[in-house]
Design an enzyme around this catalytic site. Structure first.
Site, PDB file in Angstrom:
ATOM      1  N   GLN A 147      -4.410  -1.682   9.574  1.00 23.60           N
ATOM      2  CA  GLN A 147      -4.411  -3.005   8.950  1.00 23.60           C
ATOM      3  C   GLN A 147      -4.998  -4.036   9.908  1.00 23.60           C
ATOM      4  OE1 GLN A 147      -3.673  -3.445   5.760  1.00 23.60           O
ATOM      5  NE2 GLN A 147      -4.059  -5.644   5.810  1.00 23.60           N
ATOM      6  N   LYS A 185       0.849  -1.205   0.000  1.00 25.33           N
ATOM      7  CA  LYS A 185       0.000   0.000   0.000  1.00 25.33           C
ATOM      8  C   LYS A 185       0.882   1.252   0.000  1.00 25.33           C
ATOM      9  CE  LYS A 185      -3.854  -2.400   2.188  1.00 25.33           C
ATOM     10  NZ  LYS A 185      -4.680  -2.673   3.369  1.00 25.33           N
ATOM     11  N   ASP A 236     -10.799   2.887   4.205  1.00 23.41           N
ATOM     12  CA  ASP A 236     -11.117   1.456   4.117  1.00 23.41           C
ATOM     13  C   ASP A 236     -12.621   1.230   3.979  1.00 23.41           C
ATOM     14  OD1 ASP A 236      -9.028  -0.426   4.044  1.00 23.41           O
ATOM     15  OD2 ASP A 236      -8.554  -0.130   6.163  1.00 23.41           O
TER      16      ASP A 236
HETATM   17  N1  GUN Z   1      -7.125  -6.899   6.216  1.00 25.75           N
HETATM   18  C1  GUN Z   1      -7.537  -7.602   5.162  1.00 25.75           C
HETATM   19  N2  GUN Z   1      -8.028  -6.774   4.187  1.00 25.75           N
HETATM   20  C2  GUN Z   1      -7.914  -5.526   4.676  1.00 25.75           C
HETATM   21  C3  GUN Z   1      -8.239  -4.256   4.135  1.00 25.75           C
HETATM   22  O1  GUN Z   1      -8.756  -4.092   3.024  1.00 25.75           O
HETATM   23  N3  GUN Z   1      -7.962  -3.196   4.943  1.00 25.75           N
HETATM   24  C4  GUN Z   1      -7.414  -3.333   6.188  1.00 25.75           C
HETATM   25  N4  GUN Z   1      -7.201  -2.233   6.894  1.00 25.75           N
HETATM   26  N5  GUN Z   1      -7.113  -4.508   6.710  1.00 25.75           N
HETATM   27  C5  GUN Z   1      -7.358  -5.595   5.955  1.00 25.75           C
END
Ligand code: GUN
Length: 300
Positions: A103, A59, A126
């Protein structure tokens, strides 16, 4: 270049995400040339879970590639909830930060829902905050969770017909399955499906999957979807990204999707590979949300 094998289209996430990122990069350059600052994503990573480390690193790298600023905030696995919430409060207040993501998953001592709700909805890139989820459900403008958003972009890019089709979504998580089912059933481009959402208590799962024109597998069980669950000509979207131990692999593991690709692919009209499919689109969704947050919060 579109890849076909025996009339089966490979839904190449690399191709689509590169196109999305190219657009975002051009738009960012324009904004900066006009005297604005760059969009800024703050990512919080707790602990050192291998998969989470990889996702967050990706990311951050993708932000840099398109000219966004990114800040990675790291905490030890053992931090307490109050420390994490204090950091989120600080980022909420920081006008130089447009988007915040924490995350997931988080260690046991931290309540995920509390953390999700601590993020300012205007920075919720998100799309996990109940405010974002509620808006999505009511068809109001909102941040769409990155993975379903990315899948919708893929359907659009490859011009896959969805109107009136029967979409079956396996998995009901707030991150993928549930928002995916809402989007596919909404009266929007690439929506208007009749949607069945399946989960661990679903009876006759195989029979339901056999009725799917579009099958979205988002249950997190490697190679769960087999050839005998697929209607000939279906579109198959594989959301699974599981690390499976393999001593013969360089890293000691292989990435497996939720679909047994080799046996399923020949039956489909289109399918996402793993890796190289939906995973890349999740990043594209996140970047789009970050630019959206930046524009909205800065009156652009
Ligand atoms: N864990 C698995 N997928 C995601 C996501 O799209 N965003 C975040 N913050 N954590 C995750």
């Amino acid at each position: 270049m579109l890849l076909y094998f025996c009339n089966m289209l490979v839904l190449d996430g690399k191709l689509v995400s590169a196109a999305v990122k190219e657009d975002l990069k051009a738009e960012t350059q324009k904004l900066i040339s006009a005297g604005n600052r760059a969009p800024h994503l703050a990512a919080i990573l707790v602990g050192s879970n291998g998969a989470s480390e990889t996702y967050v690193a990706s990311k951050v790298k993708n932000c840099e590639e398109i000219g966004f600023i990114s800040t990675l905030v790291r905490f030890e696995e053992t931090i307490d909830e109050a420390t994490l919430l204090a950091k989120i409060a600080e980022l909420n207040q920081d006008p130089s930060v447009d988007g915040i993501l924490v995350q997931l998953p988080l260690p046991k001592q931290i309540k995920e829902q509390k953390v999700i709700e601590a993020i300012d909805p205007s920075k919720d890139v998100d799309g996990f905050h109940p405010s974002s989820a509620g808006k999505l459900m009511q068809g109001l403008p909102s941040f769409i969770p990155a993975t379903p958003y990315g899948i919708m972009m893929m359907l659009e890019f490859f011009k896959l017909e969805t109107k009136g089709k029967h979409a079956v979504v396996i998995g009901r998580s707030n991150i993928v399955g549930r928002p995916m089912s809402i989007l596919l059933s909404s009266n929007i481009p690439n929506g208007n499906c009749t949607v069945t959402i399946c989960h661990s208590h679903t009876h006759n799962l195989k029979e339901i999957c056999l009725q799917a024109d579009i099958l979205v597998a988002a249950l997190g069980r490697p190679e769960f979807v087999k050839a005998d669950m697929i209607k000939t000509g279906a579109v198959v979207i594989d959301v699974g990204i599981t690390r499976v131990t393999d001593a013969t692999a360089k890293k000691g593991f292989r990435i497996k999707g939720d679909v047994a690709y080799d046996e399923v692919a020949p039956l489909t009209s289109a399918i996402t590979p793993v890796p190289g499919g939906v995973g890349l689109m999740t990043i594209a969704g996140l970047l789009k949300n970050t630019l959206q947050a930046y524009k909205t919060n800065n009156g652009i």
